[in-house]
Design an enzyme around this catalytic site. Structure first.
Site, PDB file in Angstrom:
ATOM      1  N   THR A  97     -21.293  58.329   3.081  1.00  0.00           N
ATOM      2  CA  THR A  97     -21.759  57.470   2.000  1.00  0.00           C
ATOM      3  C   THR A  97     -22.075  56.061   2.494  1.00  0.00           C
ATOM      4  O   THR A  97     -21.498  55.598   3.483  1.00  0.00           O
ATOM      5  CB  THR A  97     -20.662  57.386   0.915  1.00  0.00           C
ATOM      6  OG1 THR A  97     -21.020  56.393  -0.034  1.00  0.00           O
ATOM      7  CG2 THR A  97     -19.297  57.021   1.506  1.00  0.00           C
ATOM      8  N   ASP A  98     -22.927  55.361   1.764  1.00  0.00           N
ATOM      9  CA  ASP A  98     -23.201  53.953   2.094  1.00  0.00           C
ATOM     10  C   ASP A  98     -22.012  53.054   1.742  1.00  0.00           C
ATOM     11  O   ASP A  98     -21.952  51.897   2.164  1.00  0.00           O
ATOM     12  CB  ASP A  98     -24.475  53.464   1.385  1.00  0.00           C
ATOM     13  CG  ASP A  98     -24.423  53.552  -0.136  1.00  0.00           C
ATOM     14  OD1 ASP A  98     -23.410  54.036  -0.682  1.00  0.00           O
ATOM     15  OD2 ASP A  98     -25.396  53.120  -0.778  1.00  0.00           O
ATOM     16  N   GLU A  99     -21.061  53.587   0.940  1.00  0.00           N
ATOM     17  CA  GLU A  99     -19.938  52.737   0.506  1.00  0.00           C
ATOM     18  C   GLU A  99     -19.050  52.317   1.670  1.00  0.00           C
ATOM     19  O   GLU A  99     -18.278  51.372   1.544  1.00  0.00           O
ATOM     20  CB  GLU A  99     -19.108  53.450  -0.565  1.00  0.00           C
ATOM     21  CG  GLU A  99     -19.918  53.746  -1.805  1.00  0.00           C
ATOM     22  CD  GLU A  99     -19.089  54.050  -3.047  1.00  0.00           C
ATOM     23  OE1 GLU A  99     -17.871  53.823  -3.018  1.00  0.00           O
ATOM     24  OE2 GLU A  99     -19.679  54.494  -4.039  1.00  0.00           O
ATOM     25  N   TYR A 155     -11.520  55.397  -2.017  1.00  0.00           N
ATOM     26  CA  TYR A 155     -12.530  56.419  -1.699  1.00  0.00           C
ATOM     27  C   TYR A 155     -13.298  56.031  -0.447  1.00  0.00           C
ATOM     28  O   TYR A 155     -13.401  56.807   0.511  1.00  0.00           O
ATOM     29  CB  TYR A 155     -13.501  56.609  -2.878  1.00  0.00           C
ATOM     30  CG  TYR A 155     -14.784  57.322  -2.486  1.00  0.00           C
ATOM     31  CD1 TYR A 155     -14.790  58.680  -2.174  1.00  0.00           C
ATOM     32  CD2 TYR A 155     -16.004  56.628  -2.399  1.00  0.00           C
ATOM     33  CE1 TYR A 155     -15.966  59.328  -1.794  1.00  0.00           C
ATOM     34  CE2 TYR A 155     -17.178  57.266  -2.023  1.00  0.00           C
ATOM     35  CZ  TYR A 155     -17.151  58.623  -1.720  1.00  0.00           C
ATOM     36  OH  TYR A 155     -18.310  59.261  -1.340  1.00  0.00           O
ATOM     37  N   LYS A 196     -13.556  57.758   3.317  1.00  0.00           N
ATOM     38  CA  LYS A 196     -14.810  58.221   3.931  1.00  0.00           C
ATOM     39  C   LYS A 196     -15.043  57.497   5.265  1.00  0.00           C
ATOM     40  O   LYS A 196     -15.491  58.104   6.237  1.00  0.00           O
ATOM     41  CB  LYS A 196     -15.999  57.998   2.991  1.00  0.00           C
ATOM     42  CG  LYS A 196     -16.008  58.875   1.742  1.00  0.00           C
ATOM     43  CD  LYS A 196     -16.144  60.373   2.027  1.00  0.00           C
ATOM     44  CE  LYS A 196     -17.508  60.778   2.535  1.00  0.00           C
ATOM     45  NZ  LYS A 196     -17.644  62.246   2.609  1.00  0.00           N
TER      46      LYS A 196
HETATM   47  P1  NAD Z   1     -18.631  66.508  -5.789  1.00  0.00           P
HETATM   48  O1  NAD Z   1     -17.366  65.860  -6.191  1.00  0.00           O
HETATM   49  O2  NAD Z   1     -19.651  66.837  -6.820  1.00  0.00           O
HETATM   50  O3  NAD Z   1     -18.302  67.889  -5.038  1.00  0.00           O
HETATM   51  C1  NAD Z   1     -17.305  67.981  -4.069  1.00  0.00           C
HETATM   52  C2  NAD Z   1     -17.103  69.459  -3.750  1.00  0.00           C
HETATM   53  O4  NAD Z   1     -16.087  69.553  -2.744  1.00  0.00           O
HETATM   54  C3  NAD Z   1     -16.637  70.295  -4.937  1.00  0.00           C
HETATM   55  O5  NAD Z   1     -17.337  71.515  -4.984  1.00  0.00           O
HETATM   56  C4  NAD Z   1     -15.165  70.538  -4.637  1.00  0.00           C
HETATM   57  O6  NAD Z   1     -14.671  71.742  -5.193  1.00  0.00           O
HETATM   58  C5  NAD Z   1     -15.160  70.551  -3.113  1.00  0.00           C
HETATM   59  N1  NAD Z   1     -13.848  70.205  -2.547  1.00  0.00           N
HETATM   60  C6  NAD Z   1     -13.078  69.134  -2.868  1.00  0.00           C
HETATM   61  N2  NAD Z   1     -11.943  69.165  -2.156  1.00  0.00           N
HETATM   62  C7  NAD Z   1     -12.010  70.265  -1.356  1.00  0.00           C
HETATM   63  C8  NAD Z   1     -11.142  70.823  -0.382  1.00  0.00           C
HETATM   64  N3  NAD Z   1      -9.945  70.268  -0.095  1.00  0.00           N
HETATM   65  N4  NAD Z   1     -11.524  71.943   0.261  1.00  0.00           N
HETATM   66  C9  NAD Z   1     -12.724  72.524  -0.020  1.00  0.00           C
HETATM   67  N5  NAD Z   1     -13.565  72.054  -0.948  1.00  0.00           N
HETATM   68  C10 NAD Z   1     -13.212  70.933  -1.610  1.00  0.00           C
HETATM   69  O7  NAD Z   1     -19.236  65.599  -4.638  1.00  0.00           O
HETATM   70  P2  NAD Z   1     -20.765  65.206  -4.345  1.00  0.00           P
HETATM   71  O8  NAD Z   1     -21.139  64.075  -5.195  1.00  0.00           O
HETATM   72  O9  NAD Z   1     -21.564  66.442  -4.339  1.00  0.00           O
HETATM   73  O10 NAD Z   1     -20.615  64.640  -2.856  1.00  0.00           O
HETATM   74  C11 NAD Z   1     -20.700  65.526  -1.740  1.00  0.00           C
HETATM   75  C12 NAD Z   1     -20.513  64.722  -0.469  1.00  0.00           C
HETATM   76  O11 NAD Z   1     -21.548  63.739  -0.369  1.00  0.00           O
HETATM   77  C13 NAD Z   1     -19.210  63.952  -0.401  1.00  0.00           C
HETATM   78  O12 NAD Z   1     -18.743  64.000   0.930  1.00  0.00           O
HETATM   79  C14 NAD Z   1     -19.576  62.528  -0.791  1.00  0.00           C
HETATM   80  O13 NAD Z   1     -18.716  61.603  -0.170  1.00  0.00           O
HETATM   81  C15 NAD Z   1     -20.980  62.439  -0.223  1.00  0.00           C
HETATM   82  N6  NAD Z   1     -21.878  61.504  -0.923  1.00  0.00           N
HETATM   83  C16 NAD Z   1     -22.048  61.564  -2.279  1.00  0.00           C
HETATM   84  C17 NAD Z   1     -22.972  60.713  -2.890  1.00  0.00           C
HETATM   85  C18 NAD Z   1     -23.215  60.762  -4.381  1.00  0.00           C
HETATM   86  O14 NAD Z   1     -23.977  59.931  -4.901  1.00  0.00           O
HETATM   87  N7  NAD Z   1     -22.647  61.708  -5.129  1.00  0.00           N
HETATM   88  C19 NAD Z   1     -23.704  59.808  -2.136  1.00  0.00           C
HETATM   89  C20 NAD Z   1     -23.492  59.762  -0.736  1.00  0.00           C
HETATM   90  C21 NAD Z   1     -22.591  60.633  -0.143  1.00  0.00           C
HETATM   91  O1  DAU Z   2     -23.142  55.017  -3.044  1.00  0.00           O
HETATM   92  C1  DAU Z   2     -22.798  56.363  -2.887  1.00  0.00           C
HETATM   93  C2  DAU Z   2     -21.634  56.708  -3.799  1.00  0.00           C
HETATM   94  O2  DAU Z   2     -22.160  56.757  -5.126  1.00  0.00           O
HETATM   95  C3  DAU Z   2     -20.964  58.031  -3.440  1.00  0.00           C
HETATM   96  O3  DAU Z   2     -20.391  57.931  -2.167  1.00  0.00           O
HETATM   97  C4  DAU Z   2     -19.889  58.390  -4.467  1.00  0.00           C
HETATM   98  O4  DAU Z   2     -19.345  59.661  -4.181  1.00  0.00           O
HETATM   99  C5  DAU Z   2     -20.540  58.428  -5.836  1.00  0.00           C
HETATM  100  O5  DAU Z   2     -19.556  58.695  -6.815  1.00  0.00           O
HETATM  101  C6  DAU Z   2     -21.246  57.091  -6.141  1.00  0.00           C
HETATM  102  O6  DAU Z   2     -20.264  56.034  -6.295  1.00  0.00           O
HETATM  103  P1  DAU Z   2     -20.410  54.901  -7.434  1.00  0.00           P
HETATM  104  O7  DAU Z   2     -19.063  54.344  -7.682  1.00  0.00           O
HETATM  105  O8  DAU Z   2     -21.507  53.963  -7.119  1.00  0.00           O
HETATM  106  O9  DAU Z   2     -20.909  55.833  -8.670  1.00  0.00           O
HETATM  107  P2  DAU Z   2     -20.476  55.874 -10.213  1.00  0.00           P
HETATM  108  O10 DAU Z   2     -21.433  56.812 -10.884  1.00  0.00           O
HETATM  109  O11 DAU Z   2     -19.029  56.105 -10.401  1.00  0.00           O
HETATM  110  O12 DAU Z   2     -20.799  54.394 -10.701  1.00  0.00           O
HETATM  111  C7  DAU Z   2     -22.082  53.832 -10.569  1.00  0.00           C
HETATM  112  C8  DAU Z   2     -22.026  52.407 -11.087  1.00  0.00           C
HETATM  113  O13 DAU Z   2     -21.822  52.445 -12.512  1.00  0.00           O
HETATM  114  C9  DAU Z   2     -20.872  51.600 -10.543  1.00  0.00           C
HETATM  115  O14 DAU Z   2     -21.288  50.249 -10.359  1.00  0.00           O
HETATM  116  C10 DAU Z   2     -19.789  51.671 -11.631  1.00  0.00           C
HETATM  117  C11 DAU Z   2     -20.619  51.762 -12.892  1.00  0.00           C
HETATM  118  N1  DAU Z   2     -20.030  52.538 -14.013  1.00  0.00           N
HETATM  119  C12 DAU Z   2     -19.596  53.816 -13.738  1.00  0.00           C
HETATM  120  C13 DAU Z   2     -19.056  54.591 -14.745  1.00  0.00           C
HETATM  121  C14 DAU Z   2     -18.556  55.989 -14.447  1.00  0.00           C
HETATM  122  C15 DAU Z   2     -19.973  52.018 -15.289  1.00  0.00           C
HETATM  123  O15 DAU Z   2     -20.398  50.863 -15.545  1.00  0.00           O
HETATM  124  N2  DAU Z   2     -19.431  52.793 -16.281  1.00  0.00           N
HETATM  125  C16 DAU Z   2     -18.969  54.046 -16.062  1.00  0.00           C
HETATM  126  O16 DAU Z   2     -18.444  54.693 -17.030  1.00  0.00           O
END
Ligand code: NAD
Ligand code: DAU
Length: 351
Positions: free
Chosen positions: A132-134, A157, A161
């Site tokens: 992630t970019d975080e 989180y 990561k």
């Molecule tokens: P998600 O939470 O939707 O899915 C995570 C998946 O991992 C689920 O299917 C869950 O069952 C599985 N999982 C969790 N713990 C596990 C374990 N111990 N063993 C096996 N499986 C397990 O997550 P996502 O949003 O699809 O993110 C996927 C990956 O991409 C993550 O590594 C996250 O850090 C990264 N990522 C997400 C975003 C985003 O915007 N969602 C952006 C950048 C990177």
């Molecule tokens: O940048 C990549 C990341 O993006 C991934 O690594 C994470 O897995 C993914 O969850 C996401 O993280 P964020 O914290 O940016 O996403 P989230 O959807 O939780 O929140 C997006 C923005 O919105 C953040 O600034 C918090 C705000 N927010 C979120 C929720 C859930 C609100 O204002 N209200 C809300 O109820």
């Protein structure tokens, strides 16, 4: 069948993982795709109902923190490559309970690395770690995250990561494990678990519930269509250089409040409401602890070296996303029943 590659996709039942599994199984019939997932609250096999009957797809229920589960999957399917997405992914949950994030994101990643190292003595292999970019922390008004930006994680989180990224890098430098890494900005699209901003707002607008905007809503995120992220992973997995990391992003920055207002307008049209009606639901609530102000990605390395670019405009992708949620009520009911209701109440009541 004698598959060319036998890829273990961890977290394949999650949001991004299911898009990666779908892309790989459809595009590469000569690869075996093994979806390795624990099926936590965020994992749902219905995300893959359109590919689950394909010959080159199998599901393995397992926990990445279990050496037995991972070893069994490697042995059973003679795994040649890993695309690692399994994680605890929600920042708010990490603030309430960091230990699950340490276990899955750090210990689970090291367990996978260890198994890959033990199994891959020779031949052509890739361990692609999806991150992630975080990990880079929080930007001010100017600048973009580059691959060379120092790590500065702020939430439990992102700390987990960042730690996993360091272990991946350490296995490359110490043991020559053939790793690749990608760090992506915020994804959006179908099958996004409703705890995250965009689906949460879509569902609350639909149900006339308050729209909880943290703080002043001025925090900025860089949004990318999830299928473009899956294409980027495919590109980096196949063509990226071993030992390198690539940033993935959309050059698509929105403040949260602008985005929520845009969604309100879109939903007003879709639901036949008077323009401005849904915006009345916006409620400013207590800010997230340690809330990172701005994320923005410089993806020029990926674009220049490997020719990847985002495929669709945000407005088009958001409309497709809204249409998907409106057309998939049974998916929503399934994932929001039970434990999600208690999570929602704990997170948002009296906030
Ligand atoms: P998600 O939470 O939707 O899915 C995570 C998946 O991992 C689920 O299917 C869950 O069952 C599985 N999982 C969790 N713990 C596990 C374990 N111990 N063993 C096996 N499986 C397990 O997550 P996502 O949003 O699809 O993110 C996927 C990956 O991409 C993550 O590594 C996250 O850090 C990264 N990522 C997400 C975003 C985003 O915007 N969602 C952006 C950048 C990177
Ligand atoms: O940048 C990549 C990341 O993006 C991934 O690594 C994470 O897995 C993914 O969850 C996401 O993280 P964020 O914290 O940016 O996403 P989230 O959807 O939780 O929140 C997006 C923005 O919105 C953040 O600034 C918090 C705000 N927010 C979120 C929720 C859930 C609100 O204002 N209200 C809300 O109820």
């Amino acid at each position: 069948m004698d598959y060319k590659k036998r890829i273990l996709v961890t977290g394949g039942a999650g949001f991004i993982g299911s898009h990666v599994v779908r892309l790989l199984t459809n595009k590469y019939p000569d690869y075996l795709v093994v979806n390795f997932d624990k099926l936590t609250y965020a994992g749902n096999l219905e995300n893959l109902s359109d590919v689950e009957h394909k010959e080159n797809y199998v599901f393995f229920k397992g926990d990445i923190t279990s050496s037995t589960d991972v070893k069994n999957a490697f042995d059973q399917y003679a795994i040649s490559d890993v695309i690692h997405l399994a994680a605890e992914s929600h920042v708010d949950r990490s603030i309430e309970g960091p230990m699950d994030f340490v276990m899955t994101n750090v210990v689970g990643t090291v367990n996978l690395l260890q198994n890959a190292k033990d199994n891959w003595n020779d031949g052509d292999h890739v361990f692609h770690h999806v991150s992630t970019d975080e990990v880079y922390g929080s930007l001010g008004e100017e600048g973009l995250f580059e691959e060379t930006t120092s790590y500065d994680p702020r939430s439990p989180y992102s700390a987990s990561k960042a730690s996993s990224d360091h272990f991946v890098s350490a296995f490359y430098h110490t043991y020559n494990l053939p790793i690749k890494m990608s760090n992506c900005s915020n994804n959006y699209g179908s099958h996004h678990f409703p705890e995250k901003l965009i689906p949460l707002m879509i569902l609350n607008i639909q149900n006339n519930k308050p729209l909880p905007v943290y703080g002043k809503g001025e925090n900025i995120r860089d949004w990318l269509w999830v299928e473009d992220h899956a294409r980027a992973i495919d590109t980096i997995f196949h063509n990226g250089r071993i030992g390198e990391s690539y940033n993935v992003g959309g050059l698509n920055e929105w403040t949260n409040i602008e985005l929520v207002k845009y969604l309100c307008q879109l939903m007003d049209k879709k639901l036949g409401r008077i323009s401005g009606e849904s915006e009345q639901l916006i409620t400013y609530v207590t800010d997230r602890k340690g809330h990172d102000m701005r994320y923005a990605i410089d993806a020029s390395k990926l674009e220049n070296e490997l020719g990847w670019t985002p495929s669709i405009q945000f407005e088009e992708g958001l409309e497709k996303t809204v249409d998907w949620y409106l057309a998939n009520q049974s998916w929503i009911e399934k994932v929001t029943s039970g434990a999600y209701q208690s999570y929602y109440n704990e997170m948002y009541s009296n906030r």
